[in-house]
Scaffold this motif. Structure first.
Motif, PDB file in Angstrom:
ATOM      1  N   VAL A  91       0.819  -1.225   0.000  1.00  0.00           N
ATOM      2  CA  VAL A  91       0.000   0.000   0.000  1.00  0.00           C
ATOM      3  C   VAL A  91       0.845   1.264   0.000  1.00  0.00           C
ATOM      4  O   VAL A  91       0.296   2.364  -0.107  1.00  0.00           O
ATOM      5  N   LEU A  92       2.152   1.131   0.106  1.00  0.00           N
ATOM      6  CA  LEU A  92       3.014   2.316   0.159  1.00  0.00           C
ATOM      7  C   LEU A  92       2.888   3.204  -1.077  1.00  0.00           C
ATOM      8  O   LEU A  92       2.890   4.442  -0.947  1.00  0.00           O
ATOM      9  N   PRO A  93       2.767   2.659  -2.302  1.00  0.00           N
ATOM     10  CA  PRO A  93       2.601   3.553  -3.467  1.00  0.00           C
ATOM     11  C   PRO A  93       1.345   4.416  -3.400  1.00  0.00           C
ATOM     12  O   PRO A  93       1.295   5.479  -4.028  1.00  0.00           O
ATOM     13  N   LEU A  94       0.330   3.977  -2.664  1.00  0.00           N
ATOM     14  CA  LEU A  94      -0.901   4.763  -2.577  1.00  0.00           C
ATOM     15  C   LEU A  94      -0.715   6.027  -1.760  1.00  0.00           C
ATOM     16  O   LEU A  94      -1.605   6.884  -1.747  1.00  0.00           O
ATOM     17  N   SER A 109       0.721  10.517  -5.113  1.00  0.00           N
ATOM     18  CA  SER A 109      -0.257  10.768  -6.169  1.00  0.00           C
ATOM     19  C   SER A 109      -0.049   9.797  -7.332  1.00  0.00           C
ATOM     20  O   SER A 109       1.083   9.434  -7.666  1.00  0.00           O
ATOM     21  N   SER A 110      -1.142   9.395  -7.941  1.00  0.00           N
ATOM     22  CA  SER A 110      -1.040   8.526  -9.118  1.00  0.00           C
ATOM     23  C   SER A 110      -0.333   9.237 -10.263  1.00  0.00           C
ATOM     24  O   SER A 110       0.313   8.595 -11.104  1.00  0.00           O
ATOM     25  N   LEU A 111      -0.443  10.562 -10.306  1.00  0.00           N
ATOM     26  CA  LEU A 111       0.251  11.321 -11.340  1.00  0.00           C
ATOM     27  C   LEU A 111       1.765  11.215 -11.174  1.00  0.00           C
ATOM     28  O   LEU A 111       2.503  11.041 -12.158  1.00  0.00           O
ATOM     29  N   LEU A 112       2.235  11.272  -9.927  1.00  0.00           N
ATOM     30  CA  LEU A 112       3.668  11.134  -9.677  1.00  0.00           C
ATOM     31  C   LEU A 112       4.143   9.723 -10.013  1.00  0.00           C
ATOM     32  O   LEU A 112       5.244   9.542 -10.565  1.00  0.00           O
ATOM     33  N   ARG A 113       3.330   8.726  -9.697  1.00  0.00           N
ATOM     34  CA  ARG A 113       3.715   7.351 -10.020  1.00  0.00           C
ATOM     35  C   ARG A 113       3.785   7.149 -11.532  1.00  0.00           C
ATOM     36  O   ARG A 113       4.647   6.434 -12.041  1.00  0.00           O
TER      37      ARG A 113
END
Length: 337
Positions: free
Chosen positions: A166-169, A172-176
């Motif tokens: 869950v760390l990527p959450l 922001s999805s834009l940064l990912r």
């Protein structure tokens, strides 16, 4: 039969607690239980105490009178944040656009006919295909990862591994998405590493592969979490019993494991399919805006073309499709959960 007994016990305890409030009976909770429930049913007491307290709290006379006031804020938020915007979209979708681009309210289905009879229908099929591929990929990868977390990972590091999922959450999805653009760019990390090995990297960015990779990466945690919860509650002895009775591993998977975790599969599929169907950021950035999806179409109609009536019609169609899919999933889930 067990459900009927539990209902019988709960109702009796509820009635006796109401009597106790009126002074007709005295004693503790256990006294209420022993007074009104047959002895052969009393083993279920502990599992019913919480539900009894909830019943008595919610349905007491004082709370029942104030119940509409307690629910009113939730209904108000739902009405303002969900129902009202959908109604506005539907009203706009039946309108017309004048020469200056302004919305003229009327009652015409032209915008819907334009979508289904024009070239825009291909955007919908393309988006549905991408959503199904993303859902299936995340289901396979998420099930393997959740199975490892639930049964194979060391209990000492299990929580840490779940945190890493869950760390990527937290970002922001834009940064990912931009992180993956940096990795897949012709001068990025992955082609540079391949060049050190004298391997010529094929074009990776702005391809269907890049769109698929970005979608899977962004939505994989939403599939892992419900699957991990479902697998964690699974009784491992059922899998051992299947093996002891001579079932092959593939039979145990399809006859025992998957049916018992169908609730997590359905929940994860909903959490991935619904947002991926309307996603336009990932296909736009990682696909190079080469292919039009339903989310990109809605964005362009509202922000670029300024055709709000047609954009509202497309949004309304998407809302109905998503709602229909959710209803089917929940109806199927209610039979298997």
């Amino acid at each position: 039969m067990g459900d009927n007994r539990q209902h019988f016990i709960t109702v009796f305890i509820f009635k006796q607690r109401l009597k106790a409030r009126n002074g007709e009976f005295g004693g503790t909770e256990i006294d209420y239980f022993k007074h009104c429930v047959p002895k052969d049913y009393q083993s279920n007491y502990n599992s019913l105490v919480a539900s009894t307290w909830l019943w008595c709290t919610l349905f007491s006379t004082k709370t029942a009178r104030s119940l509409p006031l307690l629910i009113a804020p939730a209904f108000l938020v739902l009405a303002v944040m969900v129902v009202l915007p959908i109604l506005i979209l539907f009203v706009y979708s039946l309108g017309l656009r004048d020469d200056l681009g302004r919305v003229v309210l009327s009652f015409h289905p032209d915008n819907y006919l334009r979508f289904f009879c024009g070239p825009y229908l291909a955007c919908l099929w393309r988006s549905l295909a991408l959503s199904f591929i993303t859902m299936f990929t995340t289901l396979v990868l998420g099930y393997l990862l959740a199975f490892y977390l639930a049964f194979q990972a060391s209990p000492r590091y299990r929580n840490l591994l779940a945190l890493l999922v869950v760390l990527p959450l937290w970002t922001s999805s834009l940064l990912r998405t931009y992180a993956w653009i940096t990795i897949l760019h012709p001068t990025g990390l992955l082609p540079s590493w391949l060049a050190l090995l004298n391997i010529e990297a094929p074009p990776l960015l702005y391809t269907p592969f890049a769109v698929w990779l970005g979608m899977v990466y962004n939505y994989l945690p939403y599939m892992v979490l419900p699957l991990y919860t479902s697998l964690e509650r699974l009784d491992v002895r059922l899998l051992e019993a299947s093996s002891d009775l001579g079932a092959k591993p593939i039979t145990t998977i399809f006859k025992v494991l998957l049916p018992l975790t169908s609730g997590g599969i359905i929940a994860g599929s909903i959490m991935v399919f619904v947002p991926s169907l309307g996603d336009y950021v990932t296909p736009d950035l990682m696909g190079g805006a080469k292919t039009m999806f339903i989310g990109n179409l809605i964005q362009n109609q509202f922000l670029a073309v300024r055709d709000w009536v047609f954009g509202s019609a497309v949004s309304t169609i998407l809302i109905f499709l998503v709602s229909f899919a959710v209803v089917l999933y929940l109806r199927y889930a209610s039979k298997d959960m």
